[in-house]
Design a protein around this motif. Structure first.
Motif, short mmCIF file in Angstrom:
data_model
loop_
_atom_site.label_atom_id
_atom_site.label_comp_id
_atom_site.label_asym_id
_atom_site.label_seq_id
_atom_site.Cartn_x
_atom_site.Cartn_y
_atom_site.Cartn_z
N CYS A 174 28.83 47.08 47.88
CA CYS A 174 28.77 45.99 46.91
C CYS A 174 28.69 46.52 45.48
O CYS A 174 28.89 45.77 44.52
CB CYS A 174 27.56 45.09 47.17
N ARG A 212 30.71 45.38 42.28
CA ARG A 212 31.60 44.29 42.64
C ARG A 212 30.96 42.94 42.35
O ARG A 212 29.85 42.86 41.86
CB ARG A 212 31.98 44.43 44.11
N GLU A 213 31.71 41.89 42.65
CA GLU A 213 31.24 40.54 42.36
C GLU A 213 31.20 39.75 43.66
O GLU A 213 32.23 39.54 44.29
CB GLU A 213 32.19 39.91 41.35
N ASP A 265 34.85 40.11 45.19
CA ASP A 265 35.97 40.21 44.26
C ASP A 265 37.07 39.21 44.61
O ASP A 265 38.27 39.55 44.63
CB ASP A 265 36.53 41.64 44.24
#
Lengths: 163, 326
Positions: free
Chosen positions: A71, A74-75, A57
């Protein structure tokens, strides 16, 4: 104890990924052993060296100190996500141009951290770069050329820089 | 990479739910940023059947600056703490201490609560299992003897968090949630001088928030001694809060870390208040700091060095704050 697996979904270098991971698996192990993405390096495994730095993120973290289940939703961006069809990322190119790479093992973490620092602070000074990279250890002690490379990206003098 | 012990992972959405889960499972641990717990689990210094992830608890997040105090959720990351403009301006010791912890990537994950509850550390304890086994372990885990003080009945592992001394100097208090409700403690009451039981938390209790009073006219700072400029835990750390009234000292609080099993608030400094900060006062200050610390062989740097350096660190920081307040 039976292994407890959890299904997670997240974005990895712009692509949706979903897989099952054991709860005790770290993000670093997931990237390397489950997904075969060995660009992120496993060195100390306990948060001392920064070789496993990835972006989550938009913030850089030590992937050896983060459970893979975290994870979820999320990015993530890893070193594999930096290169485009046009070529290397400007930070990668600057590291090549300045001979900042010796044995190379710390490079993925170093480059991820340097890229994040520059994106968050386009006017990054050499001193700020030094503070920002202080969690990334180079076992060849080749810090000067790393800082030269970062400085070149900031000043637009690296031939790999994009406008 | 080495196999981590397997466990059950739970994600409560409130502090009360977290505490209830902890109470219902005998071997459970709270997880915040993980930068202290994960290396310890990996080295076999901690084991757990249940990990309770605190990341989903809204109450633990956020910084609120009120008229007379700052309220900080225990889940606030050290990076967020160091970058908060209100904290940098009003409570510089806290911002400087947060920024002195580990490296930039650790601070993105590590939390205020985690740093305040940091496991105590020692050169005989923070080692791999084969290393510890070859050394017949130590009192803190699996052994009987404190390797630092073999005749002692207690463990001398050092508290090594950077943020606690800053908050002690700033007179902070903490909010704690337990199965019997909530309570508030002065931070000074939150620590025991014992390397094995250094926190005044009952089983399952959770540190939820920190409150720091805003004291107009006071300045503060934090200085840390370590071998590398980053990542390392302190050989010694000193936080100072100081008020100056003309040529006289109007108030002084000092707390140290890394040199005792708890962050130590230095006693006896009131004797210096109301007087000018001259050489005699600074010499007295050095004596009081030395008397208030108990550096043991918990780090690779020697005890004499840390005993000598800590009062000097305090003297320099006090002198700087005094001069800046002129």
């Amino acid at each position: 104890m039976m292994s407890v697996e959890t299904e997670i979904r997240f974005k990895l270098n712009g692509r949706e990924v979903s897989l099952k991971v054991p709860v005790a698996m770290k993000t670093l192990a997931m990237l390397r052993d489950k997904l075969g993405m060995t660009g992120t390096k496993y060195a100390c495994g306990e948060g001392e060296c920064g070789a496993c730095t990835v972006e989550v993120d938009g913030r850089t973290v030590n992937s050896c100190l983060m459970y893979a289940v975290d994870c979820d939703g999320r990015e993530l961006v890893t070193i594999e996500g930096l290169r485009t069809p046009e070529g290397l990322h400007p930070v990668q190119q600057a590291f090549v141009d300045h001979g900042a790479v010796q044995c190379g093992f710390c490079m993925p973490g170093m480059i991820m951290q340097a890229k994040n620092l520059i994106e968050n602070n386009p006017g990054l000074t050499r001193e700020e770069a030094q503070r920002g990279l202080e969690g990334n250890l180079c076992r060849c002690t080749g810090y000067t050329k790393v800082l030269d490379a970062v400085e070149a990206v900031v000043s637009g003098k690296s031939c790999g820089s994009r406008p | 990479m080495p196999v981590m012990p397997d466990f059950e992972l739970l994600r409560p959405d409130s502090a009360e739910a977290a505490v209830a889960l902890h109470a219902s499972r005998p071997a459970s641990r709270y997880l915040a940023g993980g930068t202290d717990l994960l290396p310890n689990l990996r080295r076999g210094l901690a084991d757990t059947a249940t990990v309770i992830d605190l990341g989903g608890i809204a109450e633990l997040a956020g910084i609120r600056v009120d008229a007379d105090r700052v309220h900080i959720g225990a889940g606030t990351t050290l990076a967020a703490l160091a970058a908060h403009p209100g904290i940098a301006a009003e409570l510089p010791a806290l911002a400087q201490a947060a920024l002195a912890v580990a490296g930039p990537t650790h601070r993105e994950s590590a939390t205020l609560g985690g740093n305040l509850c940091l496991d105590t550390r020692c050169r005989y304890y923070n080692q791999s299992t084969p290393w510890r086994e070859a050394n017949h372990y130590c009192m803190k885990l699996e052994g009987d003897v404190c390797r630092v003080a073999p005749k002692s009945k207690r463990c001398y592992a050092a508290f090594s968090g950077d943020v606690a001394p800053a908050l002690l100097a700033l007179d902070a208090e903490v909010d704690i949630v337990g199965t019997n409700g909530r309570r508030t403690l002065a931070l000074a009451e939150f620590y025991h001088d014992d390397g094995m039981r250094w926190l005044a938390l009952d089983r399952g209790e959770l540190l939820a928030a920190v409150r720091v009073p805003l004291a107009p006219g006071w300045s503060s700072g934090y200085e840390k001694l370590r071998i590398r400029g980053a990542i390392d835990f302190p050989l010694s750390g000193v936080a100072v809060a100081l008020a100056r009234d003309g040529e006289r000292l109007a108030g002084l609080r000092i707390a140290c870390t890394g040199v005792s099993s708890r962050p130590e608030r230095i006693e006896g400094l009131d004797a210096l208040v109301g007087q000018p900060l001259d050489d005699a006062a600074l010499a007295q200050l050095e004596k009081l700091v030395l008397r208030g610390i108990q550096a043991m062989e918990t780090t690779t740097a020697s005890v004499p060095y840390r005993r000598k350096a800590t009062p000097i660190l305090a003297r320099r920081l006090v002198t700087r704050l005094w001069t800046e307040a002129a």
